[in-house]
Motif scaffolding. Structure first.
Motif, PDB file in Angstrom:
ATOM      1  N   ARG A 111     -24.839 -11.783  -4.774  1.00 39.70           N
ATOM      2  CA  ARG A 111     -25.395 -11.516  -6.102  1.00 39.70           C
ATOM      3  C   ARG A 111     -24.324 -11.074  -7.100  1.00 39.70           C
ATOM      4  NH1 ARG A 111     -31.004 -12.030  -5.707  1.00 39.70           N
ATOM      5  NH2 ARG A 111     -31.107 -11.676  -7.926  1.00 39.70           N
ATOM      6  N   CYS A 149     -26.532 -11.574 -16.806  1.00 38.84           N
ATOM      7  CA  CYS A 149     -26.417 -11.120 -15.408  1.00 38.84           C
ATOM      8  C   CYS A 149     -27.301  -9.902 -15.161  1.00 38.84           C
ATOM      9  CB  CYS A 149     -24.972 -10.782 -15.051  1.00 38.84           C
ATOM     10  SG  CYS A 149     -23.955 -12.224 -14.821  1.00 38.84           S
ATOM     11  N   GLN A 175     -29.951  -9.058 -16.675  1.00 36.36           N
ATOM     12  CA  GLN A 175     -31.363  -9.482 -16.670  1.00 36.36           C
ATOM     13  C   GLN A 175     -31.790 -10.048 -15.332  1.00 36.36           C
ATOM     14  OE1 GLN A 175     -33.634  -9.209 -19.306  1.00 36.36           O
ATOM     15  NE2 GLN A 175     -31.968  -7.953 -20.095  1.00 36.36           N
ATOM     16  N   HIS A 176     -30.876 -10.693 -14.663  1.00 39.02           N
ATOM     17  CA  HIS A 176     -31.207 -11.389 -13.429  1.00 39.02           C
ATOM     18  C   HIS A 176     -30.755 -10.648 -12.187  1.00 39.02           C
ATOM     19  CE1 HIS A 176     -32.690 -15.125 -15.295  1.00 39.02           C
ATOM     20  NE2 HIS A 176     -31.805 -14.864 -16.225  1.00 39.02           N
ATOM     21  N   ASP A 177     -30.350  -9.352 -12.382  1.00 41.21           N
ATOM     22  CA  ASP A 177     -29.932  -8.557 -11.230  1.00 41.21           C
ATOM     23  C   ASP A 177     -28.711  -9.121 -10.503  1.00 41.21           C
ATOM     24  OD1 ASP A 177     -32.659  -6.806  -9.584  1.00 41.21           O
ATOM     25  OD2 ASP A 177     -30.818  -6.104 -10.560  1.00 41.21           O
ATOM     26  N   TYR A 178     -27.825  -9.721 -11.249  1.00 38.88           N
ATOM     27  CA  TYR A 178     -26.535 -10.148 -10.720  1.00 38.88           C
ATOM     28  C   TYR A 178     -25.441  -9.283 -11.357  1.00 38.88           C
ATOM     29  CZ  TYR A 178     -27.949 -14.299  -8.089  1.00 38.88           C
ATOM     30  OH  TYR A 178     -28.486 -15.141  -7.147  1.00 38.88           O
ATOM     31  N   GLU A 199     -27.888 -18.901 -16.558  1.00 38.07           N
ATOM     32  CA  GLU A 199     -29.150 -19.434 -16.031  1.00 38.07           C
ATOM     33  C   GLU A 199     -28.944 -20.775 -15.333  1.00 38.07           C
ATOM     34  OE1 GLU A 199     -31.992 -17.018 -19.159  1.00 38.07           O
ATOM     35  OE2 GLU A 199     -31.671 -19.185 -19.431  1.00 38.07           O
ATOM     36  N   LEU A 201     -27.405 -20.041 -11.965  1.00 36.59           N
ATOM     37  CA  LEU A 201     -28.405 -19.540 -11.012  1.00 36.59           C
ATOM     38  C   LEU A 201     -29.298 -20.673 -10.520  1.00 36.59           C
ATOM     39  CD1 LEU A 201     -29.443 -16.064 -12.454  1.00 36.59           C
ATOM     40  CD2 LEU A 201     -27.677 -16.629 -10.810  1.00 36.59           C
TER      41      LEU A 201
END
Lengths: 339, 339
Positions: free
Chosen positions: B62, B92, B94-97, B307, B310
């Motif tokens: 991640r 990142c 926002q997407h927990d990366y 995005e 991902l």
DNA sequence: CCAAGACTTGGGAGCGCTCCCAAGCTCATT
DNA sequence: AATGAGCTTGGGAGCGCTCCCAAGTCTTGG
């Protein structure tokens, strides 16, 4: 492209995984012949050790976090941050650490992430750009054992137990104001910011220079700005009503905004108003006219922040490290000096 | 501050570690009552899962890497990069990366690190700002299975199998040049850079607009620059000898340098020479005069890069994704338009 | 010659988590 | 009543590495 493991490499080289581990970690107690054989196999296979396995087994990730609290968000395009990030990244590369970045958008996000940053083992330490007056991030991570270094001076109350790297802002502003006084200027203005300790220290140095030279401090000659070119432009427009002969701007970006405001009034720099900045950004030397400014060693500060953090990680947190880097006055055309 | 494990939390909540894992990973097949009990214990203890253990067990870290090849090094203070980094970092979050940063200082460093980035499991994917003509980094990572997205269009020969996010540079330059033509200008210059595909596309759009409106292309009205204010200043000084009525600068930084060169010759913008930029950097609107420019959606590009990456990581690399974002002309005072 | 220390090597175990399957229980259908 | 499906839970095993100790060999000093 195949993912090789220690065991694979050991079999190919005719040794155990322990020996392979000793070779890749440069540990003693491996014979030169065996070492060479293992290195040859590593070269031929392109083996790369698995980062997660290393982190889990050794309890360190070799990742450093660079944190910028949410209130710095709108200032992030200032070249100062690019230069700091660049220096930190390069220093990490030199030391085989990976830099990761935590730019926050809100105080809520900071609160949520602080615990995870401090506890998950994702990073070995933090560099925090948090000299802003009302940032809570440092307070949030202090109860944890996570090593960290602050860039910029903390507030006085917490300065003793926090490690930081700073530049001598007060001395720099003192130099700038003194230079203007030596050029013969009497009505000297300041474009100041009080959002962070750097701003306060630069203000203090400016005031001290005037007092030391017996000049009165006229509060009407001090206009508030933030650290952006546009904000400097607006503050200088305001200051122009007070007819200063010279102005010290707390950053180069502010100074460039001031120069633009002066020129928009068909006034000349330095003939009508002299200008001195602070930073020595790449743009300063090539401005019109070239900017007299206080050079702060940003690259050096970034490098030292990394090295100080690694020292804390590798030896011990105490005593806290306080590093204050010297600045220097760079005289160019904008202050009317003959250099 | 104690480091808790899954086992610890399981004991405190009276369930197994498997159940705790199911709760923290939002997996089904846990009863609401058990879920609640576990979440309570997590809240009370402040438990944070160990990142390395998760990476090792799940085969994903991640963490996303943002790569800037060494040839971008001197341009790094351009606000474009700050804005891209900021957008990527926020996406990142926002997407927990976790975003990590790889700013290289030399081609050697790139070669050394490419293998490690692609093979060690440290990162799940890469975002590469590599639209420069002679960057080798993308070629070096292509043999590996590591997912990546390029920001900026690749060269034509490799465009089909590389995923990228770009803006419509050609259309933007076409809009800019057309606008100047519509204002009645005939001697229109360009401050161009040919170091990257963006520069080539902008040059192509400029030329196409002139041809479409029946204007001749005078090569002496095209001066070469790089993407910096200082370089734009020098190129504009050169171009001034050709007496253009208007100029399209391939970036806002170049445009600001051009404006400074024009003013240094005591000429006025737009009365004597009109100027149009490209980017719509924060500085453009507050320039003197406010800059007419082509707005490129930098924040959107950065978000989409994350995005898209991902999507590649979570679904499949093929087919390659090609995203070209529209630009828009923002008319302000520098082009002499009545807006 | 013998004992102790240093060097070299290999294998067990653990780091903290996820994945997977087995076991048990409940409910619905035949 | 019997059977099958679905839900819930727990435990084994493995991910790939590092750390640590045991075992064997060699060298040096008494």
């Amino acid at each position: 492209m195949k993912r090789w493991t220690l065991e694979d490499i050991g079999k190919l080289a005719g040794v155990s995984r322990s020996t392979v581990s000793r070779v890749i970690n440069d540990q003693p107690h491996t014979s030169p012949a065996v070492r060479q054989r293992v290195e040859q196999v590593i070269r031929e296979t392109g083996y790369q050790p698995n980062s997660a396995a290393r982190s889990l087994a050794s309890s360190q990730s070799r990742i450093l976090g660079l944190v910028m609290p949410s209130i710095l968000q709108s200032a992030f395009t200032d070249p100062y941050y690019a230069l700091i990030i660049q220096a930190i990244s390069h220093a990490c590369n030199q030391h085989d650490y990976t830099p990761s970045l935590f730019l926050f958008q809100s105080a809520d996000e900071e609160a949520k992430m602080s615990q995870r940053l401090a506890s998950s083992g994702l990073i070995d330490g933090l560099i925090v750009t948090a000299d802003t007056i009302d940032s809570q991030f440092v307070q949030m991570i202090q109860p944890y054992a996570i090593p960290f270094v602050q860039i910029g001076r903390p507030l006085r109350e917490s300065a003793t137990c926090i490690s930081y790297v700073d530049v001598d802002n007060e001395a720099g502003a003192y130099l700038a104001a003194s230079h203007l006084i030596q050029q013969g200027y009497q009505r000297i203005g300041q474009l100041a910011t009080l959002h962070n300790t750097a701003g306060h220290d630069r203000d203090a140095g400016f005031r001290r220079a005037l007092l030391d030279r017996g000049l009165p401090i006229d509060e009407k000659l001090i206009a508030l700005s933030s650290f952006s070119e546009a904000s400097g432009y607006r503050a200088m427009q305001q200051l122009l009503t007070q007819k200063p002969e010279a102005v010290f701007a707390q950053s180069d970006a502010i100074a460039l905004g001031a120069i633009r405001a002066i020129r928009d009034q068909d006034l000349r720099v330095p003939e009508d108003i002299a200008v001195v900045g602070f930073d020595d950004m790449p743009l300063a030397a090539s401005a019109s006219p070239p900017l007299t400014t206080v050079r702060q060693p940003i690259a050096r500060a970034g490098k030292l922040a990394v090295e100080t953090l690694l020292d804390i990680i590798q030896t011990s947190p105490q005593p806290a490290r306080h590093i204050v880097l010297p600045v220097e006055l760079v005289i160019r055309a904008s202050s009317g000096a003959v250099s």
